[in-house]
Design an enzyme around this catalytic site. Structure first.
Site, short mmCIF file in Angstrom:
data_model
loop_
_atom_site.label_atom_id
_atom_site.label_comp_id
_atom_site.label_asym_id
_atom_site.label_seq_id
_atom_site.Cartn_x
_atom_site.Cartn_y
_atom_site.Cartn_z
N HIS A 22 16.61 18.46 33.45
CA HIS A 22 15.21 18.85 33.21
C HIS A 22 15.07 19.58 31.88
CE1 HIS A 22 13.33 18.08 37.28
NE2 HIS A 22 14.59 17.70 37.41
N ASP A 115 7.32 22.28 34.02
CA ASP A 115 7.96 21.24 34.82
C ASP A 115 7.19 21.13 36.14
OD1 ASP A 115 9.86 19.85 36.49
OD2 ASP A 115 11.41 20.46 35.06
N HIS A 148 1.90 9.01 46.57
CA HIS A 148 1.39 8.30 47.75
C HIS A 148 1.90 8.91 49.05
CE1 HIS A 148 -0.22 5.37 44.99
NE2 HIS A 148 -0.88 4.85 46.02
N SER A 281 24.90 15.46 36.10
CA SER A 281 25.27 16.86 36.22
C SER A 281 25.30 17.38 37.66
CB SER A 281 24.29 17.71 35.41
OG SER A 281 22.99 17.58 35.94
N CYS A 334 30.90 15.20 28.34
CA CYS A 334 31.00 14.62 27.00
C CYS A 334 29.63 14.64 26.33
CB CYS A 334 31.52 13.18 27.09
SG CYS A 334 30.26 12.03 27.64
N ASN A 355 17.28 10.50 32.96
CA ASN A 355 17.64 10.66 31.54
C ASN A 355 18.67 9.64 31.12
OD1 ASN A 355 16.13 13.16 30.74
ND2 ASN A 355 17.27 13.93 32.48
N SER A 356 19.70 9.49 31.93
CA SER A 356 20.76 8.53 31.59
C SER A 356 20.18 7.12 31.48
CB SER A 356 21.87 8.55 32.64
OG SER A 356 22.50 9.81 32.62
N GLU A 359 18.23 6.83 28.29
CA GLU A 359 19.16 6.84 27.16
C GLU A 359 19.79 5.46 26.98
OE1 GLU A 359 20.23 11.56 27.90
OE2 GLU A 359 21.72 10.06 28.40
N1 UDP Z 1 25.12 14.28 30.05
C1 UDP Z 1 25.93 14.67 29.00
N2 UDP Z 1 27.28 14.57 29.15
C2 UDP Z 1 27.87 14.11 30.28
C3 UDP Z 1 27.03 13.69 31.34
C4 UDP Z 1 25.65 13.78 31.19
O1 UDP Z 1 25.45 15.09 27.96
O2 UDP Z 1 29.09 14.07 30.32
C5 UDP Z 1 23.65 14.40 29.89
C6 UDP Z 1 22.97 13.05 29.78
O3 UDP Z 1 22.94 12.62 28.44
C7 UDP Z 1 21.60 13.33 30.38
C8 UDP Z 1 21.83 14.50 31.35
O4 UDP Z 1 23.10 15.04 31.02
O5 UDP Z 1 20.69 13.72 29.38
C9 UDP Z 1 21.86 14.05 32.80
O6 UDP Z 1 20.58 13.76 33.22
P1 UDP Z 1 20.27 12.62 34.28
O7 UDP Z 1 18.80 12.61 34.52
O8 UDP Z 1 20.84 11.32 33.84
O9 UDP Z 1 21.06 13.05 35.57
P2 UDP Z 1 21.13 14.40 36.45
O10 UDP Z 1 22.22 15.21 35.87
O11 UDP Z 1 19.79 15.09 36.37
O12 UDP Z 1 21.45 13.88 37.80
#
Ligand code: UDP
Length: 457
Positions: A22, A115, A148, A281, A334, A355-356, A359
């Site tokens: 977030h 948020d 919904h 994460s 990473c 996010n992934s 990306e």
């Molecule tokens: N991320 C990162 N390094 C890692 C794993 C994840 O920088 O080794 C970043 C990734 O680029 C993304 C965020 O952590 O921006 C994870 O967000 P996502 O919505 O994909 O998953 P969440 O962690 O919320 O389940």
């Protein structure tokens, strides 16, 4: 000055929910606002402030609120429910204090971009007579499903075979977010996602981290409800339009990345040869699933870079890291954008966090989706059947994705037939993502519109 800008700075206070997934998008949105000459203050919790590395180039100022757990954050709370309750109580009070403090030091806030997981922030904005902008961090498709359910238009439990939601393709129940198809699985989180809509009708704006071209039908449908604007993808500018100087990384990580190791390792690999694996994460894999994934990666005989967070490490099969050290590198975190954009990248085995997913779409990396929970199931459906950017791995009757399936999916998305189709789509989405945030693109115009209105309000 660019279109939509003004000479006198408006001031936005941006408040993300305190998790990595977030903070990243809301921080990136802050940088975009700053680029439009809006002054931005990012509010994070004291615990995150104390324990993270921030490298915020440019001038996004960071201030703190409290979640009530300044010494340990979420890990200090006795339960998820206790954490969320205290975050509400203490968060609302300390956000109020922060707005007062900024006013008292001569930097009054004009708008709170909050948020949507923190709907109480809108009450704070309204109490001070400020503009309140809800920021939806998930896909519009997912938001619309929750909307919904919240309004009981979609009744629980859902029944198949097909579930119909306006603006979305027909879905099977298991394509819905897990908090919907299995709505009793995590009551505090169910409440969290549903409450996004508890007062959203009172928000002056609804900002969504997506781009119009990606979710046209559902955006059009939802835009009839609120003053909704798509402002994404919120990834560092260097990977898209390159207009924001020095915006090369997110800049605030809650985990310690093994930067040098990963990139050095990737540099030595042939183009397009590496399978990158990450579950974000938060997701926690079962031991059996972890083992199957390990066997699948080994069996694929490809190079792999696997992010296994420190808290997950004990689940790796014994001696796996040593035994596969010629082919694989396991790291605890990473710099994901650098990894995904590396020329050695072949495909991304992912949980399909939003996010992934954005990306990978923006960089054009084929995905093997192994969704775990929350919105990931819906994202995986879109990745496979709507955006044509990958394949969702099938689970067996025990709910496990077997090693052979992991291998099969990796071969498919990197292979000749499916791989070719994905490559064509990858080019299309990559271009559209870039165009949307570049000058005059759909998200750029929406951010201009938001910024211009702040100035005039
Ligand atoms: N991320 C990162 N390094 C890692 C794993 C994840 O920088 O080794 C970043 C990734 O680029 C993304 C965020 O952590 O921006 C994870 O967000 P996502 O919505 O994909 O998953 P969440 O962690 O919320 O389940």
């Amino acid at each position: 000055m660019e279109k939509g800008m003004r000479s006198q700075n408006a001031h936005c206070l941006v408040l993300p929910f305190p998790t990595q997934g977030h903070i990243n998008p809301m921080l990136q949105f802050s940088k975009r606002l700053q680029h439009k000459e809006i002054k931005v203050t990012l509010a994070i919790t004291r615990f995150i402030f104390k324990t993270t590395k921030h490298q915020l180039s440019g001038s996004v100022t960071v201030e703190t609120i409290s979640d009530g757990y300044d010494e340990g954050g979420r890990a200090q709370a006795e339960s998820r429910e206790a954490y969320l309750d205290r975050l509400h109580q203490v968060g609302e009070q300390t956000l109020t204090n922060l707005v007062e403090k900024l006013r008292d030091i001569g930097q009054p806030v004009d708008c709170i971009v909050y948020d949507a997981f923190l709907p109480w922030a809108l009450d704070v904005a309204k109490r001070f007579g400020l503009v309140g902008a809800a920021f939806l961090t998930q896909s519009c498709a997912v938001d619309n499903i929750y909307y919904h359910v919240y309004n009981q238009i979609l009744k629980l439990p859902v029944t198949g075979p097909k579930v119909l939601v306006p603006g979305l393709p027909p879905l099977e129940p298991l394509d819905l977010p897990s908090f919907v198809y299995d709505f009793e699985s995590h009551p505090p989180l169910y409440k969290l996602v549903m409450n996004q809509f508890s007062n959203i009708d009172k928000a002056d704006w609804v900002l969504c981290n997506t781009f119009y071209e990606l979710e046209k039908e559902v955006v059009d449908w939802m835009a009839k409800l609120w003053r909704l604007r798509t402002i994404g993808p919120t990834i560092p500018s260097i990977y898209l339009d390159k207009r924001i100087q020095d915006d090369k990384a997110y800049g605030l990580t809650m985990f310690k990345p093994s930067n040098d190791d990963c990139i050095k390792w990737l540099d030595e690999k042939p183009d397009g040869s590496v399978v990158y694996v990450s579950f974000g994460s938060l997701a926690e894999l079962g031991i059996e699933q972890m083992e199957e994934l390990a066997w699948g990666l080994r069996g694929s005989n490809k190079y792999f870079l696997w992010v296994v967070r420190a808290s997950e490490e004990a689940k790796l099969p014994k001696d796996f890291v040593e035994e596969t050290s010629k082919k694989g590198l396991v790291v605890s975190w990473c710099p994901q954008m650098e990894v995904l954009s590396h020329k050695a990248m072949g495909c991304f085995v992912t949980h399909c966090g939003w996010n992934s997913t954005l990306e990978a779409l923006s960089l054009g990396v084929p995905m093997v989706a192994i969704p775990q929970w929350t919105d990931q199931t819906t994202n995986a459906k879109y990745v496979t059947d709507v955006w044509g950017m990958g394949l969702k791995a099938k689970r067996d009757e025990k709910g496990i994705v077997r090693g052979s399936e992991v291998e099969h999916c990796i071969r498919e998305v990197t292979g000749r037939e499916r791989g070719k189709e994905i490559k064509m789509n990858a080019i299309k989405w990559r271009e559209m993502a870039k165009e949307s945030v570049d000058e005059g693109g759909s998200s750029d115009r929406n951010i201009d519109d938001f910024a211009a209105n702040l100035v005039n309000s």
